[in-house]
Scaffold this motif. Structure first.
Motif: not given
Length: 309
Positions: A16-17, A24-26, A29-31, A74-75
């Protein structure tokens, strides 16, 4: 027949992220994980479901149709989980995040916000600045304020108009005193914001002015920088009344030619179909405040009829 085991929740959260950020990079970073961890979780989820969710080269993955459909569901589900955790953590208090145009927040929203907080002590409001089009298939904030054009679409959003949009030329009082006609205004150094580069021609079309090529043009990243540049005497800006009203009232800016209404408006955008009493209260408050906001104090006039087509 025994039902299939659900896929790991962590894999769903990671996917979902990635889908929301498109990177994938962002997502990593969030996770707070590595790029490789995100890639492995998505691969594990695809294996668990037996469906391809992404396609393309490793450095430029995009969602498949199945991936898009899964992400769209999912969001809001993960958003509801976040809301539930926050409500539990803060007791009766509910924190909402409102995404807003930066200049509108500074000049219109924040000066009025104490009234909402006093009326709704159970709600905490967190403001974030953004100019991007709202897309609740991707965005996780609870509500947003944007200038909406008639043909503009914000996916999965319920839009409520709460304030008309008026635009007009503004500048430092000493600058505007040297510009007696609209033709003179059109010949002055032009200030513009990168967030709406068409401000000058859009305004000229509304007032019926033949706009000559700019002799001097100065661009700023955001409207609040453009407004301050106008205050400092660097030129004339075409600005929304909502962005400059406090400065005009205070005498920091002059607007002798008034403001003309544009075919766009300020709207509050909330996720469609999500029940949230705090967000609804904020929306209803914005509608009331919009109705109470004074219109431009000077009517739009044209003292130089010779410049009109």
């Amino acid at each position: 027949m025994k039902p299939a085991a659900p896929p790991p929740l962590n894999a769903l959260r990671t996917f979902e992220a990635f889908a929301r950020h498109g990177s994938m990079t962002r997502a990593a970073a969030e996770l707070c994980v590595t790029h490789g961890a995100v890639s492995r979780q998505i691969a594990a989820l695809q294996a668990s479901l037996g469906v391809a969710l992404v396609s393309g080269p490793r450095h430029a993955l995009v969602l498949t149709e199945a991936g898009s459909q899964l992400a769209e569901r999912l969001t809001p589900a993960f958003g509801a989980i976040t809301d539930a955790v926050q409500a539990t953590r803060h007791g009766a208090a509910r924190e909402i995040e409102i995404s807003c145009l930066g200049t509108f927040a500074l000049k219109w929203l924040i000066p009025r916000l104490p009234g909402f907080l006093e009326a709704h002590p159970e709600v905490r409001v967190r403001l974030s600045e953004s100019y991007q089009r709202v897309d609740y298939r991707r965005d996780r904030f609870d509500g947003a304020i944007r200038i909406v054009e008639p043909d503009e679409i914000h996916p999965r959003a319920q839009a409520t108009r709460f304030l008309p949009q008026h635009q007009g030329p503004v500048g430092a009082p000493e600058v505007m005193a040297r510009l007696p006609t609209l033709a003179a205004v059109a010949g002055a150094p032009r200030l513009r914001s990168a967030t709406f580069r068409r401000a000058w021609p859009a305004w000229a079309a509304l007032v019926g002015l033949d706009l000559p090529p700019a002799r001097v043009e100065r661009e700023f990243a955001h409207n609040h920088s453009m407004v301050e540049a106008a205050v400092s005497g660097m030129g004339v800006a075409i600005a929304p009344w909502a962005f400059v009203a406090p400065d005009v009232v205070a005498g920091r800016l002059a607007a002798p030619f008034g403001f003309v209404e544009r075919p766009s408006w300020f709207a509050f955008l909330r996720p469609d179909g999500r029940r949230d009493a705090a967000v609804d209260a904020f929306r209803d408050w914005a509608v009331v405040e919009g109705a109470l906001s004074p219109p431009p104090p000077i009517p739009s006039t044209d003292p130089d009829a010779g410049t009109r087509r």
